[in-house]
Design a protein around this motif. Structure first.
Motif, PDB file in Angstrom:
ATOM      1  N   LYS A  13       0.841  -1.201   0.000  1.00 44.05           N
ATOM      2  CA  LYS A  13       0.000   0.000   0.000  1.00 44.05           C
ATOM      3  C   LYS A  13       0.877   1.251   0.000  1.00 44.05           C
ATOM      4  CE  LYS A  13      -4.045  -1.979   2.205  1.00 44.05           C
ATOM      5  NZ  LYS A  13      -4.894  -1.969   3.399  1.00 44.05           N
ATOM      6  N   GLU A  14       1.964   1.194   0.760  1.00 46.93           N
ATOM      7  CA  GLU A  14       2.886   2.324   0.811  1.00 46.93           C
ATOM      8  C   GLU A  14       3.512   2.565  -0.568  1.00 46.93           C
ATOM      9  OE1 GLU A  14       7.050   3.329   3.078  1.00 46.93           O
ATOM     10  OE2 GLU A  14       5.598   2.053   4.103  1.00 46.93           O
ATOM     11  N   PHE A  15       3.893   1.484  -1.240  1.00 45.24           N
ATOM     12  CA  PHE A  15       4.489   1.583  -2.573  1.00 45.24           C
ATOM     13  C   PHE A  15       3.493   2.174  -3.568  1.00 45.24           C
ATOM     14  CE2 PHE A  15       5.358  -0.342  -6.752  1.00 45.24           C
ATOM     15  CZ  PHE A  15       6.615   0.212  -6.976  1.00 45.24           C
ATOM     16  N   THR A  21       1.663   9.298  -6.124  1.00 40.96           N
ATOM     17  CA  THR A  21       2.221  10.640  -5.928  1.00 40.96           C
ATOM     18  C   THR A  21       3.199  10.977  -7.039  1.00 40.96           C
ATOM     19  OG1 THR A  21       1.989  10.369  -3.541  1.00 40.96           O
ATOM     20  CG2 THR A  21       3.448  12.120  -4.298  1.00 40.96           C
ATOM     21  N   ALA A  22       4.053  10.027  -7.399  1.00 40.85           N
ATOM     22  CA  ALA A  22       5.024  10.257  -8.476  1.00 40.85           C
ATOM     23  C   ALA A  22       4.308  10.511  -9.788  1.00 40.85           C
ATOM     24  CB  ALA A  22       5.967   9.070  -8.601  1.00 40.85           C
ATOM     25  N   ALA A  23       3.231   9.775 -10.039  1.00 39.74           N
ATOM     26  CA  ALA A  23       2.475   9.968 -11.285  1.00 39.74           C
ATOM     27  C   ALA A  23       1.830  11.343 -11.316  1.00 39.74           C
ATOM     28  CB  ALA A  23       1.425   8.874 -11.435  1.00 39.74           C
TER      29      ALA A  23
END
Length: 172
Positions: A13-15, A21-23
């Motif tokens: 879930k963290e990944f 967020t990166a997207a």
């Protein structure tokens, strides 16, 4: 008995949260090829950036090739040394394999020396690199010695086969 409560973080879930967020942070006009999103390169990707063995020195590749050739010669010898017979005498084939094995062994010794010296090339390379290459060279030497020991045991078998063949001839 009640189960103790476990406190842990779900890394998947963290990944996924980090990926979202990166997207969102990527510029909207940026077009990425689908292969850029893979975690592992596919076999048909021809990018030089995807190969992590590009920096392997040729001497290490040579050592692996020579060890492979010596293994195939030993397997050939394994079948030849047990053969006996008057019409299908394997002596010439054994002699040929032995001369090839001798050549491979001397080349392997030279390659082991070149691997050890490759770790010393370059001033900025460092002690860890030098030690690593010395260990690799030592392992190549040890593997070569293992093959020589196997060859010796095969030649002992051949000696026993010849002795039994000679005993049979004397009895006839």
């Amino acid at each position: 008995a009640p189960l103790p409560s476990l406190h842990f973080t779900s890394r998947s879930k963290e990944f996924l949260s980090c990926a979202r967020t990166a997207a969102r942070l990527l510029p909207p006009n940026l077009q990425l090829p689908p292969s850029a999103l893979h975690l592992h390169p596919s076999p048909d990707d021809d990018d030089d950036n995807n190969h992590h063995y590009d920096d392997v020195p040729p001497s290490i590749t040579d050592a692996l090739t020579l060890l492979s050739h010596s293994d195939s010669l030993l397997s050939q010898l394994e079948t030849l040394v047990k053969r006996r017979g008057h019409t299908n005498d394997p002596s010439s084939s054994i002699q040929s394999a032995l001369s090839k094995f001798e050549t491979i062994s001397s080349n392997l010794a030279q390659v082991a020396v070149s691997i050890a010296t490759e770790g010393r090339i370059g001033v900025s390379r460092g002690e860890q690199r030098r030690r690593h290459y010395e260990l690799v060279a030592q392992r190549v030497r040890d593997m070569g010695k293992e093959r020589v020991e196997k060859l010796k045991s095969l030649m002992e078998i051949r000696g026993e086969v010849i002795k039994s063949q000679t005993r049979r001839r004397k009895l006839l």
